[in-house]
Design an enzyme around this catalytic site. Structure first.
Site, PDB file in Angstrom:
ATOM      1  N   SER A  37       3.860 -53.211 -77.591  1.00 39.20           N
ATOM      2  CA  SER A  37       4.220 -53.422 -76.181  1.00 39.20           C
ATOM      3  C   SER A  37       4.502 -54.871 -75.802  1.00 39.20           C
ATOM      4  CB  SER A  37       3.125 -52.884 -75.276  1.00 39.20           C
ATOM      5  OG  SER A  37       3.215 -51.492 -75.247  1.00 39.20           O
ATOM      6  N   LYS A  80       7.899 -55.529 -74.564  1.00 37.95           N
ATOM      7  CA  LYS A  80       8.337 -55.215 -73.191  1.00 37.95           C
ATOM      8  C   LYS A  80       8.698 -56.496 -72.416  1.00 37.95           C
ATOM      9  CE  LYS A  80       5.771 -50.879 -73.191  1.00 37.95           C
ATOM     10  NZ  LYS A  80       4.488 -50.193 -72.967  1.00 37.95           N
ATOM     11  N   TYR A 117      13.762 -47.883 -77.309  1.00 39.23           N
ATOM     12  CA  TYR A 117      12.346 -48.171 -77.025  1.00 39.23           C
ATOM     13  C   TYR A 117      11.494 -48.160 -78.310  1.00 39.23           C
ATOM     14  CZ  TYR A 117       7.588 -47.663 -75.386  1.00 39.23           C
ATOM     15  OH  TYR A 117       6.236 -47.842 -75.211  1.00 39.23           O
ATOM     16  N   TYR A 144      -2.157 -53.723 -69.054  1.00 42.64           N
ATOM     17  CA  TYR A 144      -2.314 -52.360 -68.522  1.00 42.64           C
ATOM     18  C   TYR A 144      -3.463 -52.308 -67.537  1.00 42.64           C
ATOM     19  CZ  TYR A 144       0.032 -51.936 -72.980  1.00 42.64           C
ATOM     20  OH  TYR A 144       0.842 -52.136 -74.027  1.00 42.64           O
ATOM     21  N   VAL A 178      -0.492 -52.470 -78.811  1.00 43.93           N
ATOM     22  CA  VAL A 178      -1.493 -51.723 -79.588  1.00 43.93           C
ATOM     23  C   VAL A 178      -1.521 -52.101 -81.073  1.00 43.93           C
ATOM     24  CG1 VAL A 178      -1.679 -49.732 -78.022  1.00 43.93           C
ATOM     25  CG2 VAL A 178      -0.004 -49.677 -79.890  1.00 43.93           C
TER      26      VAL A 178
HETATM   27  N1  GLN Z   1       4.455 -47.504 -79.298  1.00 40.39           N
HETATM   28  C1  GLN Z   1       3.395 -47.443 -78.322  1.00 40.39           C
HETATM   29  C2  GLN Z   1       3.690 -46.344 -77.333  1.00 40.39           C
HETATM   30  O1  GLN Z   1       4.777 -46.261 -76.855  1.00 40.39           O
HETATM   31  C3  GLN Z   1       3.281 -48.788 -77.610  1.00 40.39           C
HETATM   32  C4  GLN Z   1       2.184 -48.793 -76.630  1.00 40.39           C
HETATM   33  C5  GLN Z   1       1.428 -50.111 -76.518  1.00 40.39           C
HETATM   34  O2  GLN Z   1       1.564 -51.076 -77.275  1.00 40.39           O
HETATM   35  N2  GLN Z   1       0.559 -50.102 -75.545  1.00 40.39           N
HETATM   36  O3  GLN Z   1       2.826 -45.542 -77.023  1.00 40.39           O
END
Ligand code: GLN
Length: 306
Positions: free
Chosen positions: A65, A68, A190, A242, A260
């Protein structure tokens, strides 16, 4: 105050590495599950471009993420405030892959850093450029000054095979008219962005423009103007971790973004960017040892954005 950053990073490495034992490495795909929880890296780069690192700072890992921020920056550069017609800018207070809020809010994601928001940004990327996957990768390579940064095809394939929630989010938003391309095309972008691999050295360097009012201090290129740079960092502060963004602001006090894969990158405007990586996560999907190291960094240096 003058700080010996190399010594400090080494100290943080030894003091906080073992916090990883309280967390769990992401296990939703095999490519992440088999990563050793023992890795730990810290990299700091100053606004003058001087880099300091400790631990496994040359090992690339899945940025997930954190990507992003890059995709949002690419689209924000192109379309500016139009983004806010389709994405909000409030913290979500829910998990990064939650579906619940979207129903109430008619397919408009709360912010660009939850999955739903990043999926809308991926849809926008398809509108603003012909080949978003190679554009995104070359954008990141140029921010980091390193052409070795790459996609991991195995991670892309497993994200696709297991990404049921992301498909659900995309289809749900499409039912509200907030996804303009096919769900397959949007999620292909994505899932690729999630599967980019970088080291903490590369991550610290690629976020450095944020610490320099939007200009890459190494080659002088303006990435975002100062006002947009401020806005992006406001989003990182309020939504970058988050459902843990409030606690992270409380404990650390830096705009930052996590993934993650266990990476976190934070910025102190006009001073530095700091990237950490430890794969073991807490229940909110953020790196346990990474947060602990960043908290001690701002505590020991008495330096944060506040
Ligand atoms: N690939 C993970 C997802 O889309 C990325 C989520 C993350 O890093 N929080 O669920």
């Amino acid at each position: 105050m003058s700080v010996n950053y190399k010594e400090l990073l080494d100290q943080l490495y030894y003091e906080t590495k073992d916090f990883a034992k309280y967390g769990k490495v992401a296990n939703y795909i095999p490519a992440l599950e088999r990563i050793s929880g023992d890795y730990f890296a810290l990299s700091l780069i100053t606004d003058k471009g001087v880099l300091y690192s400790s631990g496994d700072h040359s090992i690339p890992f899945s940025i997930q993420s954190i990507s992003k921020v890059f995709s949002f920056t690419m689209v924000f550069r192109k379309i500016g405030t139009e983004i806010w017609d389709r994405i909000g800018r409030e913290p979500s207070g829910t998990a990064f892959n939650s579906l619940i809020q979207l129903e109430h809010e008619k397919g408009i994601p709360r912010n660009p850093f939850i999955n739903a928001g990043a999926i809308v940004v991926a849809d926008m990327m398809l509108s603003v450029c012909n080949d978003p996957k190679s554009r995104l990768l070359s954008f990141i390579q140029s921010l980091a000054g390193d052409e070795t940064i790459h996609y991991n095809p195995e991670v892309v394939a497993s994200e696709k095979a297991t990404g049921h929630r992301n498909y659900a989010l995309a289809h749900f938003m499409k039912s509200f008219g907030n996804i303009h391309h096919t769900v397959e095309d949007v999620l292909d972008v994505y899932f690729h962005q999630c599967a980019i691999e970088m080291t903490t050295d590369q991550l610290a360097r690629s976020f450095l423009f944020l610490a320099n009012e939007g200009k890459n201090p190494i080659n002088g290129e303006e990435i975002l103007n100062p006002s947009r740079t401020k806005r992006l960092q406001a989003l990182m502060l309020t939504s970058g971790l988050y459902d843990e963004s409030g606690d992270f602001a409380f404990r650390v006090g830096m705009p930052a973004k996590s993934g993650v894969g266990g990476g976190i990158v934070g910025v102190i405007p006009r001073q530095l960017s700091l990237a950490v990586w430890s794969p073991a996560l807490n229940e909110r999907g953020n790196s346990i040892a990474g947060i602990e190291a960043m908290e001690r960094f701002t505590t020991y240096t008495a330096n944060s954005i506040f």
